[in-house]
Design an enzyme around this catalytic site. Structure first.
Site, PDB file in Angstrom:
ATOM      1  N   ASP A  85      50.970  -1.508  59.102  1.00  0.00           N
ATOM      2  CA  ASP A  85      50.185  -2.686  59.478  1.00  0.00           C
ATOM      3  C   ASP A  85      50.761  -3.348  60.737  1.00  0.00           C
ATOM      4  O   ASP A  85      51.954  -3.213  61.019  1.00  0.00           O
ATOM      5  CB  ASP A  85      50.238  -3.666  58.291  1.00  0.00           C
TER       6      ASP A  85
ATOM      7  N   LEU B 240      59.194  18.703  55.547  1.00  0.00           N
ATOM      8  CA  LEU B 240      58.553  17.450  55.137  1.00  0.00           C
ATOM      9  C   LEU B 240      57.055  17.631  54.875  1.00  0.00           C
ATOM     10  O   LEU B 240      56.364  18.265  55.662  1.00  0.00           O
ATOM     11  CB  LEU B 240      58.728  16.415  56.266  1.00  0.00           C
TER      12      LEU B 240
ATOM     13  N   HIS C  41      46.537   0.584  68.124  1.00  0.00           N
ATOM     14  CA  HIS C  41      46.386   1.793  67.308  1.00  0.00           C
ATOM     15  C   HIS C  41      46.998   2.995  68.021  1.00  0.00           C
ATOM     16  O   HIS C  41      47.636   3.847  67.414  1.00  0.00           O
ATOM     17  CB  HIS C  41      44.913   2.060  66.995  1.00  0.00           C
TER      18      HIS C  41
END
Ligand code: V07
Length: 259
Positions: free
Chosen positions: A38, A149, A55
């Protein structure tokens, strides 16, 4: 090859960070970290830039944190990229957000493959534009044999929607007689969620100072440790992740018992 030459190299970690990383690896690491990324809009606003600039910058943070989490030895990183509620944003912003998976993968899929990262996706993808679906399916396929990962993107994901879908599947099985209602257990419900193949998050991080879950992994976060930071997602870096991990390592998890 060209891609490799053109990709910007990421700066090396400083000595302090390397030391912290090595120390953390001696103790129990969180195996699965989930992040609510956020503060991208606020980051842009602070600079008088359009929200989409935040963004874009947030996407660079995704690259940086993925690489570092993999190096530390985190097994799964789940990132909340787009929620079922995000469609309510202005069309221009939604259109831009829908281009980011492609943009990100166009630039960084080769390095994710080099880093042995496996890309996964959760969410309702029926509503995503075709070009977005194509890009994510290609990345999922091309990394499916990697065993480093797991980078799990939550894309058009909502936890209540996820629970509704799983209840429907279970009811369907009961109606068809393939399971009986007394076989409905926590494990059965877990095995119908979008995270059925993943462990539950050990650590949830939310950036940018909001202290709520916003419909993210409600079932899976039952015993998760939470870390809230005021840092905005585009400013979040390797040292910020180490802060969260080191703090996690000071906690003793009891799962409702007495240790
Ligand atoms: C998005 C950047 C990060 C901050 C949060 C909102 C904006 C990476 C992706 C992505 C998604 C799927 C995938 C590869 C990359 C992404 C959206 C937004 C919608 F396979 N960042 N990022 N997707 N932001």
């Amino acid at each position: 090859m060209l891609n490799k030459l053109m990709r910007k190299k990421q700066p090396a970690l400083n000595n302090d960070l390397l030391r912290r990383k090595e120390l953390a690896q001696i103790e129990q690491l969180p195996s699965h970290i989930s992040i609510i990324m956020d503060g991208n809009g606020r980051w842009a606003k602070n600079r008088s830039l359009p929200r989409v600039a935040g963004h874009f910058e947030g996407m660079q943070t995704v690259r940086k944190i993925t690489k570092f989490a993999n190096e530390v030895g985190i097994k799964t990183l789940t990132l909340y990229a787009f929620s079922t509620e995000n469609w309510k944003r202005p069309k221009i912003e939604v259109d831009y957000l829908m281009k980011l998976p492609e943009e990100f993968l166009g630039k960084y899929l080769p390095e994710l493959i080099e880093q042995n990262v496996q890309v996964q996706m959760m969410g309702n993808h029926d509503l995503l534009p075709e070009h977005t679906k194509r890009a994510i399916n290609k990345a999922v396929e091309q990394t499916s044999h990697n065993n480093g990962l797991i980078l799990n993107f939550a894309l058009n994901y909502g936890s209540r929607d996820e629970i509704v879908q799983s209840v429907k599947q279970i009811v369907n099985k009961v109606q068809h007689g393939s399971i009986s209602s007394n076989e409905i257990t926590e494990e059965l419900i877990s095995s119908h969620l979008m995270t059925k193949e993943l462990s539950e998050p050990d650590l949830l991080i939310r950036t940018s100072g909001e202290i709520r879950l916003s419909n993210f992994m409600l079932w899976q976060l039952a015993y998760t440790e939470f870390w809230f930071t005021d840092t905005l997602w585009p400013d979040f870096d390797e040292a910020c992740l180490m802060d969260a991990i080191e703090n996690y390592q000071t906690r003793n998890r009891k799962y409702g018992g007495l240790k």
